[in-house]
Design an enzyme around this catalytic site. Sequence first.
Site, mmCIF file in Angstrom:
data_model
loop_
_atom_site.group_PDB
_atom_site.id
_atom_site.type_symbol
_atom_site.label_atom_id
_atom_site.label_comp_id
_atom_site.label_asym_id
_atom_site.label_seq_id
_atom_site.Cartn_x
_atom_site.Cartn_y
_atom_site.Cartn_z
ATOM 1 N N CYS A 1 -38.718 70.845 39.574
ATOM 2 C CA CYS A 1 -39.589 69.786 39.053
ATOM 3 C C CYS A 1 -40.988 70.040 39.602
ATOM 4 O O CYS A 1 -41.162 70.105 40.831
ATOM 5 C CB CYS A 1 -39.064 68.432 39.536
ATOM 6 S SG CYS A 1 -40.130 67.039 39.114
ATOM 7 N N ASN A 2 -41.961 70.216 38.702
ATOM 8 C CA ASN A 2 -43.326 70.496 39.160
ATOM 9 C C ASN A 2 -43.901 69.305 39.925
ATOM 10 O O ASN A 2 -44.620 69.478 40.911
ATOM 11 C CB ASN A 2 -44.230 70.806 37.966
ATOM 12 C CG ASN A 2 -43.802 72.054 37.242
ATOM 13 O OD1 ASN A 2 -42.761 72.072 36.573
ATOM 14 N ND2 ASN A 2 -44.578 73.118 37.371
ATOM 15 N N CYS B 1 -44.315 71.524 33.350
ATOM 16 C CA CYS B 1 -43.292 70.517 33.621
ATOM 17 C C CYS B 1 -41.980 71.096 33.108
ATOM 18 O O CYS B 1 -41.939 71.654 31.998
ATOM 19 C CB CYS B 1 -43.632 69.227 32.884
ATOM 20 S SG CYS B 1 -42.294 68.016 32.867
ATOM 21 N N SER C 1 -36.197 65.208 38.298
ATOM 22 C CA SER C 1 -36.202 63.770 37.988
ATOM 23 C C SER C 1 -35.213 63.454 36.862
ATOM 24 O O SER C 1 -34.905 62.286 36.632
ATOM 25 C CB SER C 1 -37.605 63.354 37.544
ATOM 26 O OG SER C 1 -37.927 64.012 36.331
ATOM 27 N N HIS D 1 -39.393 69.850 31.954
ATOM 28 C CA HIS D 1 -38.832 69.256 30.735
ATOM 29 C C HIS D 1 -39.350 69.967 29.471
ATOM 30 O O HIS D 1 -38.675 69.997 28.447
ATOM 31 C CB HIS D 1 -39.219 67.778 30.612
ATOM 32 C CG HIS D 1 -38.365 66.845 31.423
ATOM 33 N ND1 HIS D 1 -38.474 66.748 32.790
ATOM 34 C CD2 HIS D 1 -37.405 65.955 31.057
ATOM 35 C CE1 HIS D 1 -37.606 65.837 33.223
ATOM 36 N NE2 HIS D 1 -36.948 65.341 32.195
HETATM 37 N N1 DGL Z 1 -39.462 67.866 35.185
HETATM 38 C C1 DGL Z 1 -40.486 67.131 35.899
HETATM 39 C C2 DGL Z 1 -41.650 68.073 36.179
HETATM 40 O O1 DGL Z 1 -41.462 69.272 36.134
HETATM 41 C C3 DGL Z 1 -40.764 65.903 35.126
HETATM 42 C C4 DGL Z 1 -41.663 64.957 35.768
HETATM 43 C C5 DGL Z 1 -41.401 63.536 35.477
HETATM 44 O O2 DGL Z 1 -40.303 63.060 35.790
HETATM 45 O O3 DGL Z 1 -42.343 62.892 35.032
HETATM 46 O O4 DGL Z 1 -42.740 67.679 36.487
#
Ligand code: DGL
Length: 267
Positions: A69-70, A179, A7, A181
């Site tokens: 991305c999880n 996540c 994302s 991030h």
């Molecule tokens: N990096 C995404 C994850 O691993 C972020 C999710 C998001 O955009 O809220 O879930």
Amino acid sequence: MIGVYDSGVGGLSVWKELRALMPAELFCYVSDGAYCPYGPKDPSFVVERAMAVSRFLLSRGAEIIVVACNTATAAAITTLRASFQLPFVGMEPALKPAALRSQSGVVGVLATAGTFKGRLYLNTLARFSGRVKVIEQVGTGLVELVERGELQGPGAESLVGRYVRPMLDVGADHIVLGCTHYPFLTETIAKILDGRAAIVNPAPAVARQAQRVLSELRSRTGKMEPAGKSGLSTFFSTGEDTVLRQLVRQIAGPDADSYLYHSLYII
Ligand code: DGL
């Protein structure tokens, strides 16, 4: 070529491991920043984005796609695998290694709302919740911190502390980063943990899985592995890319100058 997608900038924590493991490969990374965060959004929207980005990566010549991305993995991996011919590697909720290593019997998981609702996570939780007590915490606002490049400092410490301290208070000895991030907040998280709990980041294991999948695919199709160490990465962003460029530089050093950066409007 390996397609990598998130994302936003979070998936760079996975690209970092992929690049370290497979330095000769070509990578094409899509940051879907125009639609970030995915976490609070309806899963059907996240599936739509995953389909659009995957079509784009396929058009660029991706042999496999790593859904870094999880939240997108939770919402979309089944649909993606049913819709495209190429292999997809998704994020694993790293609850398993944390549960197996925990001495205190308490494990904290920090993830988005979308990830906690996913079948993958719920299945893993069902397997290990008899063995350990699992403290779930939605990291509201953490993705936004990372997207702003605010990885340290009082703002980051206060928000991370609000989520992580209650886990320590009930004896968690492992904190799972659910996540992609969140690994960018590792220093801030470690400062709050102060050695009382270990941080579990699934990215290295996901990179190893991607390497296995790619080499199986190539041995099936007779395609050559690239030689040398001259892998190139190209980055496409649907949103602003200042922080993405900063993080790429932080990870890759001077190599970042040879990479290509593009805005993406078509999806
Ligand atoms: N990096 C995404 C994850 O691993 C972020 C999710 C998001 O955009 O809220 O879930």
